[in-house]
Design a protein around this motif. Structure first.
Motif, PDB file in Angstrom:
ATOM      1  N   LEU A  67      65.192-119.999  -2.716  1.00  0.00           N
ATOM      2  CA  LEU A  67      65.948-118.907  -2.748  1.00  0.00           C
ATOM      3  C   LEU A  67      65.425-117.458  -2.351  1.00  0.00           C
ATOM      4  O   LEU A  67      66.012-116.627  -1.775  1.00  0.00           O
ATOM      5  CB  LEU A  67      66.652-118.761  -4.111  1.00  0.00           C
ATOM      6  N   TRP A  68      63.972-117.497  -2.631  1.00  0.00           N
ATOM      7  CA  TRP A  68      63.264-116.345  -2.471  1.00  0.00           C
ATOM      8  C   TRP A  68      63.158-116.116  -0.661  1.00  0.00           C
ATOM      9  O   TRP A  68      63.283-115.001  -0.257  1.00  0.00           O
ATOM     10  CB  TRP A  68      61.729-116.573  -2.656  1.00  0.00           C
ATOM     11  N   THR A  70      65.374-117.246   1.353  1.00  0.00           N
ATOM     12  CA  THR A  70      66.678-116.812   1.955  1.00  0.00           C
ATOM     13  C   THR A  70      66.990-115.474   1.620  1.00  0.00           C
ATOM     14  O   THR A  70      67.553-114.385   2.196  1.00  0.00           O
ATOM     15  CB  THR A  70      67.721-117.786   1.345  1.00  0.00           C
ATOM     16  N   ALA A  71      66.709-114.998   0.290  1.00  0.00           N
ATOM     17  CA  ALA A  71      66.884-113.509  -0.195  1.00  0.00           C
ATOM     18  C   ALA A  71      66.182-112.465   0.720  1.00  0.00           C
ATOM     19  O   ALA A  71      66.548-111.529   1.229  1.00  0.00           O
ATOM     20  CB  ALA A  71      66.392-113.561  -1.574  1.00  0.00           C
ATOM     21  N   ILE A  74      68.213-112.157   3.862  1.00  0.00           N
ATOM     22  CA  ILE A  74      69.451-111.251   3.608  1.00  0.00           C
ATOM     23  C   ILE A  74      69.222-109.953   3.467  1.00  0.00           C
ATOM     24  O   ILE A  74      70.009-108.964   4.050  1.00  0.00           O
ATOM     25  CB  ILE A  74      70.299-111.857   2.393  1.00  0.00           C
ATOM     26  N   SER A 239      72.032-115.178  -1.536  1.00  0.00           N
ATOM     27  CA  SER A 239      70.911-115.973  -1.417  1.00  0.00           C
ATOM     28  C   SER A 239      71.601-117.431  -1.642  1.00  0.00           C
ATOM     29  O   SER A 239      71.235-118.397  -1.079  1.00  0.00           O
ATOM     30  CB  SER A 239      69.775-115.714  -2.296  1.00  0.00           C
ATOM     31  N   GLN A 243      72.061-120.721   1.202  1.00  0.00           N
ATOM     32  CA  GLN A 243      70.962-121.674   0.959  1.00  0.00           C
ATOM     33  C   GLN A 243      71.662-122.982   0.807  1.00  0.00           C
ATOM     34  O   GLN A 243      71.541-123.543  -0.279  1.00  0.00           O
ATOM     35  CB  GLN A 243      70.090-121.353  -0.339  1.00  0.00           C
TER      36      GLN A 243
END
Length: 715
Positions: A67-68, A70-71, A74, A239, A243
């Motif tokens: 998630l990091w 993907t964030a 974004i 995120s 993901q």
């Protein structure tokens, strides 16, 4: 060794120590250390998700770490979080899905029990059996159904577990808790915020805006390290939605867990998607397939389209709109490549041997659909059908209210009022009930969704837990009956609010025949039902008292009595009081709940035939009443040849058809037909024939007539 996600821009910039003061460096190191220990604890719980629900795609620590990255995509390269914001975001990443593990609940499976469990069990067994399950079947469900209910309950509850996990941790057998956030000061000051942000990924965007538009700080940390809770929640939300690539469905993990067929479609959908990339300067996140979806994988392609082009696109658009509205900086990514259509999406996520098409069903011309499918083609030319459907809906609402308030065991409270009134523009039909009422979400959702019944929807389970698992059995099952009103009406307004809410929540929807866009507005004082419930007002296209009107020409001189007779013939065995009213005059009683059981046969026959069935002698010596479990299922009599030989069958108290044979009376029945123009009696056919034979044998003058047979016909 440095863990990969720590090298992404969002993490590395937030926790960088270069150029910071000694105190700030110490604060950063404290937060990083606390987050590392938090991550180690969360990793243990994340593994239990796979043990609890092996059919889910990856929810392990690998997903939480990913998630990091993907964030970072974004928010963009220029976005920077302060260390405290990064800690809160990282904590929310770790917590947000841990409620899918059964160990997250203090009482384990017992915490999933209750009304919601019962509702889902009944719903899934009904789908599996194609009928309502028995109590024994509910208490001893097949393993596959039980596993599905566990999955659904955890999906319902996992967000609700976030705050307890962040503030308390994992419940031990001895009653103590093992904290996930070991730094006590951080846990006490930021635990609830982390839990709420984690939970918010399952809230509506409106809830996020109203509950998290605020800032937080931590004692002992630099004053400029404030946490923008709204922005952090939206980063998590987007995120998590984006993901959905091959990192979530590793082939080796699938081989070990062996998800069942339906779940395997979700695994394939995500396995085929490469990690997304951002088109530089475009604000678009681009997903591409690593191999085409074959013909046999077309359902997986549709799942990929729904996950990416619909859900992820929606979250990005709504989140950026909210950020802009609240004066925050928007994300670098604002949309998904190819989300405009299935054709555009298939340019990036490819297929082989088939062409994707948009198969979603939309009703763009309600009036035409009603005329061709929900009108005469389905119901025939009987102009009383719309009244029957509105009464059916009103009765269901009253029965639902009984079940949520008294378990259905209380007195027959609840009333329907059917009225006709003339104004300067013509005649208006109104049907008013004091039933369970509808929220605005129901009125703008299931009510207007042609072919979708509210009672079996997920929204019904959310708004009225325990209702589906109760004795409540709705007459309306197909979500089309309401639209039959356009057979006789030019426009319709619906006013409603839930019985347990304030009158200030009442809203009105107005629909016009041929108009695609309904009007939603606040209700006027006159429209609102005083104790909750629903008012439907339909402006009729014909004078109700003419030959083509809903009442028609009748020998009954009083208009109130004529309407009462019609309504009673439509709902002869209903368990709800129905009154009628004409031109605002004193209401007339049409039906008293369940009074058909005690009416004399002449009175019962007059009701069933709308007063048009001829006279019947005052006493009928040979009659039968069928009872089961203290419930009357029917009343029939064997009678002389010059009287009708038709027996009515009702469903949900409403007339459904007639049986031909040597008897008169009424039997309760059931039907799976959308038109409800025929039904099968609940009384066993063999038992019915035996009783008729007994009556026939008791008669001095035997009739040359066959026993009852079950061919239904509408009058």
């Amino acid at each position: 060794m440095t863990i990969g996600f720590k090298q992404c821009d969002l993490y590395s910039k937030a926790f960088a120590t270069d150029g910071r003061s000694k105190e700030a460096k110490e604060a950063v190191n404290r937060l990083v250390s606390a987050l590392d220990r938090f991550r180690a604890n969360a990793e243990v719980l994340a593994e239990d998700v796979a043990r609890t629900i092996p059919s889910l795609t990856d929810h392990s620590i690998h997903h939480l770490d990913a998630l990091w990255t993907t964030a970072s995509q974004i928010v963009g390269e220029e976005a920077v979080l302060n260390p405290l914001e990064a800690f809160v975001l990282g904590g929310a990443f770790l917590i947000h899905d841990l409620g899918n593990a059964i160990c997250a609940y203090p009482n384990r499976m017992d915490d999933l029990a209750g009304n919601q469990w019962d509702d889902l069990m009944v719903k899934n067994l009904t789908l599996s059996l194609a009928r309502r399950p028995t109590k024994k079947e509910i208490s001893r469900p097949p393993n596959e159904v039980k596993d599905l209910v566990v999955l659904q309950r955890l999906r319902q509850e996992h967000a609700n577990a976030c705050v307890a996990l962040a503030t308390k941790g994992i419940h031990e057998i001895d009653g103590t808790y093992i904290p996930l956030i070991e730094d006590r000061e951080i846990s006490e000051q930021l635990g609830r915020l982390i839990g709420e942000i984690a939970a918010s990924h399952h809230w509506s965007i409106e809830e996020v805006a109203s509950k998290l538009d605020r800032y937080y700080s931590l004692t002992g940390m630099p004053l400029d390290w404030r946490v923008d809770a709204l922005r952090i929640a939206l980063i998590l939300r987007c995120s998590d939605a984006c993901q959905v690539d091959r990192r979530r469905a590793p082939p080796l993990r699938q081989a070990v867990l062996k998800p069942e067929a339906e779940s395997r479609k979700h695994w394939i959908a995500q396995q085929r998607l490469n990690l997304p990339t951002v088109r530089r300067g475009s604000g678009v996140l681009e997903f591409r397939s690593n191999q085409p979806f074959t013909v046999d994988e077309r359902e997986s392609w549709q799942i990929a389209f729904d996950l990416v082009a619909k859900n992820a696109q929606k979250e990005l658009v709504h989140s950026n709109e909210l950020l802009k509205r609240e004066g925050r900086r928007e994300f670098a990514v604002r949309g998904i490549a190819g989300s405009e259509s299935v054709a555009q999406f298939s340019r990036y996520v490819e297929t082989e041997g088939w062409i994707p098409v948009d198969v979603s069903v939309q009703i763009t011309d309600v009036a035409n659909v009603v005329d061709r499918f929900g009108g005469q083609a389905l119901y025939g030319e009987n102009t009383s059908t719309p009244i029957r459907e509105l009464i059916a809906n009103a009765a269901d609402a009253i029965r639902a209210r009984r079940n949520v308030t008294t378990g259905g065991r209380g007195p027959s409270e609840g009333k329907i009022v059917v009225s006709l009134v003339e104004d300067g523009r013509g005649w208006v039909l109104e049907v008013v009930d004091d039933g369970i009422g509808m929220s605005q979400q129901v009125m703008t959702g299931p009510l207007l969704d042609f072919g979708r019944s509210f009672w079996t929807s997920d929204l019904a389970l959310q708004e009225h837990p325990g209702l589906l698992a109760s004795d409540f059995s709705p007459t309306g099952k197909f979500g089309i009956g309401f639209f039959s009103i356009f057979m006789i009406a030019e426009s319709v307004s619906v006013t409603s609010y839930r019985y347990d809410r304030s009158q200030s929540e009442a809203v009105t929807i107005e629909l016009e025949k041929g108009q695609l866009t309904p009007l939603l507005r606040r209700s006027t004082a006159r429209e609102i039902c005083p104790v909750g419930g629903t008012r439907i007002s339909a402006r009729l296209g014909e004078d109700p008292w003419t030959e083509r009107g809903i009442v028609g020409k009748t020998s009954i001189t009083s208009r109130e009595n004529a309407l009462a007779s019609l309504v009673a013939s439509i709902a002869p065995t209903i368990d709800v009081d129905i009154h009628v009213q004409v031109e605002g005059r004193k209401p007339v009683e049409a039906v008293v709940a369940d009074d058909w059981i005690e009416l004399s046969f002449p009175q019962l026959w007059s009701r069933l035939s709308d007063g048009r069935g001829g006279a019947m002698k005052a006493t009928i010596p040979n009659s039968v009443r069928f009872d089961r479990n203290d419930r009357c299922l029917g009343r029939i009599a064997f009678h002389e040849p010059d009287y009708s030989t038709k027996c009515a069958v009702t469903v949900g108290g409403l007339m459904a058809g007639w049986l031909e044979g040597a008897c008169t009376g009424v039997l309760l029945g059931t039907t799976e037909l959308m038109s409800r123009d025929s039904a099968i009696p609940l009384v066993d056919g063999g038992l019915l024939a035996d009783e008729l034979k007994k009556l026939e044998d008791a008669e001095s003058n035997l009739f040359d007539r066959p026993a009852v047979h079950f061919s239904a016909m509408m009058r």
